[in-house]
Scaffold this active site. Structure first.
Site, PDB file in Angstrom:
ATOM      1  CG  LEU A 208      77.068  85.717  25.914  1.00 56.19           C
ATOM      2  CD1 LEU A 208      78.203  86.470  25.229  1.00 56.19           C
ATOM      3  CD2 LEU A 208      75.933  85.508  24.915  1.00 56.19           C
ATOM      4  CG  HIS A 209      79.793  85.422  32.454  1.00 57.14           C
ATOM      5  ND1 HIS A 209      80.904  85.180  31.690  1.00 57.14           N
ATOM      6  CD2 HIS A 209      80.224  86.100  33.535  1.00 57.14           C
ATOM      7  CE1 HIS A 209      81.971  85.668  32.295  1.00 57.14           C
ATOM      8  NE2 HIS A 209      81.601  86.238  33.410  1.00 57.14           N
ATOM      9  NE  ARG A 210      83.664  89.837  30.492  1.00 56.20           N
ATOM     10  CZ  ARG A 210      84.177  89.668  31.689  1.00 56.20           C
ATOM     11  NH1 ARG A 210      83.706  90.353  32.713  1.00 56.20           N
ATOM     12  NH2 ARG A 210      85.161  88.832  31.891  1.00 56.20           N
TER      13      ARG A 210
END
Ligand code: UD1
Length: 350
Positions: A208-210
């Site tokens: 999860l990084h957006r």
């Protein structure tokens, strides 16, 4: 023929590895690898070069982090000097990161041919920086190497000439299958994270990084509420991107202790964990495709995808980004089991 092959960020490294291997075997071709330095930490860059067997870059631009304009601008200024010095015949850019965009513009303005690998993908979501990068890069590229039919259709609809568009399959899958073979000859428990790996098919793997998912506290909390619920039945292994790490701390996000937070992982270590997961939960572009290639179920924590073949043919389901949507997708997955996905045409490791 001199070719500059550009890589800048983590998802680029998986794509340049097989291209460079293939180029090195071609007579009369002089490939030079340019690393823009968009990603620079040991775990985000050097570790990948080692894992993927990529040689030291011929040129390193040290662009580093910053706003989009700062980062893109720094890469452009540095890459222009490289083009002036090396006078390449072609510049090959891959994917959709800021380095892709920056180097494509510079090359085109220097009168150098631009080839784009992973061309034509469209999410139609103009709030995604990657969508802007994809559209601008394709608007000035001379040659398009495409991973799925939707990319060909998009490019034709945008007026590109059919003879410049080549449906070639996916270099990232070439890398994936190559790495999988290497992994199979080794003892995975040697990895630092080996001890964290539960029994196959009993756990989830999360990335999860957006910015859209972790940049806004309410959205991020909503996603985590769903993840904490999923973690009640399935332990979740979670290598944490540097941005996400900072947001967890800044927003005081409370993750279940059944979500095992790990540092950013190398390619092989990460593959060792996700290939046996019951499900992968992700907002990454590449993992949607890699899970489809290996037949691992994937719930994508986004509302759209630029890689629709992973949904229409593969194992990917768009789960959205609200607590309710994610849990609905999760419950459907628990009830019905994985989609019977098939591997898209030409994603064959060749
Ligand atoms: C970039 C790509 C994204 C890709 C992602 C994979 C763009 C627009 N986005 O996003 O498509 O999915 O890479 O990771 O190009 N940072 C570090 N160490 C590093 C690199 C970055 O700590 O080695 C931190 C920096 O504080 C930086 C932040 O991570 O501000 C984001 O890095 P950046 O390259 O700007 O974008 P990503 O979110 O990684």
């Amino acid at each position: 023929m001199k070719v500059l092959l550009v890589a800048g960020a983590r998802p680029n490294f998986m794509k340049v590895a097989p291209i460079l291997r293939a180029m090195k075997g071609v007579d009369d071709l002089e490939p030079l690898l340019v690393h823009t330095g968009q990603h620079y930490d040991e775990a985000m860059s050097a570790l990948f070069f080692r894992d993927l067997g990529i040689p030291e870059p011929d040129v390193y631009l040290e662009a580093g982090s910053g706003t989009h304009a700062e980062q893109t601008g720094r890469i452009m200024v540095a890459f222009e000097k490289v083009c002036q010095k090396e006078k390449p015949d072609w510049v090959v850019v891959v994917g959709d990161v800021n380095s892709t965009l920056a180097c494509a513009i510079v090359a085109k303005k220097a009168g150098v041919g631009v080839a784009h690998v992973e061309a034509g993908l469209r999410s139609r979501d103009m709030t995604m920086p990657e969508e802007i990068n994809r559209i601008v890069t394709d608007s000035i590229s001379d040659l398009f190497f495409v991973t799925e039919q939707s990319g060909v259709d998009n490019l034709l609809a945008e007026g590109k000439l059919a003879e410049r568009i080549h449906l070639v399959g996916h270099v990232m899958v070439d890398n994936l299958l190559h790495q999988l073979r290497q992994l199979e000859t080794q003892d995975g428990s040697r990895f630092a994270v080996g001890g964290y790996k539960p029994e196959p098919k009993t756990y989830a793997f999360l990335t999860l990084h957006r910015p859209a998912n972790v940049g806004d506290p309410e959205t991020f909390r909503g996603i985590v509420r769903a993840l904490n619920r999923i973690a009640e039945s399935h332990k979740i292994l979670f290598p944490v991107h540097p941005r996400t790490r900072r947001r967890i701390d800044a927003f005081g996000i409370a993750l279940s202790d059944r979500i095992v937070q790990l540092p950013p992982l190398g390619f092989q270590e990460s593959l060792y964990l996700w290939k046996d997961a019951a499900v992968v939960l992700t907002d990454s572009g590449g993992l949607q495709e890699e899970t489809t290639a290996l037949g691992v179920p994937c719930l994508t924590l986004r509302d759209n995808t630029e890689r629709p073949v992973t949904v229409t043919e593969g194992t990917n389901t768009l789960a959205g980004t609200t607590t309710e949507c994610i849990l609905a997708a999760w419950e459907a997955f628990c009830r019905n089991g994985s989609k019977a996905g098939r591997v898209p045409a030409l994603w064959d490791g060749r």
